[in-house]
Design an enzyme around this catalytic site. Structure first.
Site, short mmCIF file in Angstrom:
data_model
loop_
_atom_site.label_atom_id
_atom_site.label_comp_id
_atom_site.label_asym_id
_atom_site.label_seq_id
_atom_site.Cartn_x
_atom_site.Cartn_y
_atom_site.Cartn_z
N CYS A 154 0.81 -1.23 0.00
CA CYS A 154 0.00 0.00 0.00
C CYS A 154 0.85 1.27 0.00
CB CYS A 154 -0.94 -0.01 1.19
SG CYS A 154 -1.94 -1.50 1.24
N HIS A 184 -3.42 6.91 2.13
CA HIS A 184 -3.83 5.60 1.62
C HIS A 184 -5.21 5.27 2.20
CE1 HIS A 184 -4.29 1.45 0.88
NE2 HIS A 184 -3.95 1.06 2.09
N ASN A 217 -10.26 -0.78 0.19
CA ASN A 217 -8.80 -0.61 0.18
C ASN A 217 -8.26 -1.19 -1.13
OD1 ASN A 217 -6.04 -0.89 0.51
ND2 ASN A 217 -6.16 -1.64 2.62
#
Ligand code: COA
Length: 320
Positions: free
Chosen positions: A111, A247, A277
């Site tokens: 990520c 993020h 996500n």
């Protein structure tokens, strides 16, 4: 010398999977998922693979930047869900968009991948190794999900985002990055075991495993810390920052970072409720949405911050 973002693009699969849809697959509920994560739906590919989404996002970024693909001399794709080990995703994107003058490679930093890709591009540009770079975060995490594990499969989604960057004389840019391999166990996917005439272990399905609480604690500690360090290095006060583009892992993490930085939540845009996500893709997808909504003005200071598997983290302060 510094860099500037010339254009952005993104691509999300058509297929929307809501929390209620997931409740038909695993023992969960819209109430549990949305209260723990803020996520209400995510996009799940029915036929779009990582390369295809990356190529669509790239084409849109090239259009938005108003350049020709010939001008791109560096393509970096951040991904943990490449369709193939080789050729890498970046080479496949090169072919799809006709960027024949580019050198192309993928990077793996989960990520944090887009932040690491942007820093790598900046290093190439500052040292004269490249002039114009295409950076992409692209993931089909759905192909690596354990669809019986309600602790993970409700959190992730598929998508791709891209940005074109080029050199600029007068833009602020500062960064802090880090890694902690000793905590790698908290977020893992798909160990590739020895499988040869001497040793035959067979290979497991590549599925994401996560210790949610460990990752949560890590994220809410490391993100504000590296953002503060970045601002300190740049000599910029937090009040001067227009937006913190984090993020998009979890709305609770985003709100907690805002609180720890003592900054208003309005400065922390989010779309995690729509897309879940999407790992390396989440920052460039949000950047593209905001860019197309006209929310950035010249001289705006933006902080990008990624954190995740590895464990890895990084923040970048840049001037629009
Ligand atoms: N639906 C319903 N119940 C669920 C569930 C789901 N989808 N997933 C887990 N549960 C259950 C657990 O089984 C557990 O039940 P038990 O108490 O009977 O054992 C209970 O909910 C609590 O589980 P827990 O893991 O303690 O929940 P939590 O409050 O820590 O929330 C996360 C879980 C994953 C939402 C949270 O830890 C988190 O956000 N972590 C960070 C994840 C992340 O963002 N990762 C990516 C970073 S890059």
């Amino acid at each position: 010398m510094s860099i500037q973002i010339l254009g952005t693009g993104s691509y999300l699969p058509e297929n929307i999977m809501t929390n209620d849809d997931l409740a038909k697959i695993v023992d969960t509920s819209d109430e549990w998922i949305s209260s723990r994560s803020g996520i209400r739906q995510r996009r799940i590919s029915s036929d779009e693979m990582t390369t295809k989404m990356a190529s669509f996002a790239a084409k849109r970024a090239v259009e938005n930047a108003g350049i020709s693909a010939d001008n791109i001399d560096l393509i970096i794709v951040a991904t943990l869900s490449a369709d193939k080990a080789t050729p890498n995703t970046a080479c496949q994107v090169q072919e799809a968009i006709g960027a024949q003058n580019a050198v192309c490679f993928d990077i793996s930093a989960a990520c944090s991948g887009f932040v690491f890709a942007l820093n790598t591009a900046r290093a190439y540009i500052e040292t004269g190794m490249a002039n114009t770079a295409l950076l992409i975060g692209a993931e089909t995490l759905s192909k690596m999900m354990d669809w019986t594990d309600r602790g993970t499969c409700v959190l992730f989604g598929d998508g791709a985002g891209a940005a074109i960057v080029t050199k600029a004389e007068d833009r602020i840019y500062e960064t802090v990055t880090g890694s902690d391999g000793s905590k790698g166990f908290a977020l893992t996917c798909g160990e590739r075991k020895l499988n040869n005439p001497l040793v035959q272990h067979g290979n497991e399905l590549a599925q994401i495993y996560m210790d949610g609480q460990e990752v949560f604690r890590f994220a809410v500690t490391v993100a504000p810390k590296c953002i503060k360090e970045t601002l300190l290095k740049a000599g910029i006060e937090k009040e001067q920052v227009r937006y913190y583009i984090l993020h998009q892992a979890n709305l609770r993490i985003i709100k907690s970072v805002a609180k720890r930085l003592k900054e208003p939540e309005e400065k922390f845009p989010h779309d995690v409720e729509k897309y879940g996500n999407t790992s390396s893709a989440s920052i460039p997808i949000l950047l593209d949405e905001m860019n197309r909504e006209g929310r950035f003005s010249r001289h705006d200071l933006l902080v990008l911050c990624g954190f995740g598997g590895g464990l890895t983290w990084g923040s970048i302060l840049l001037e629009w």
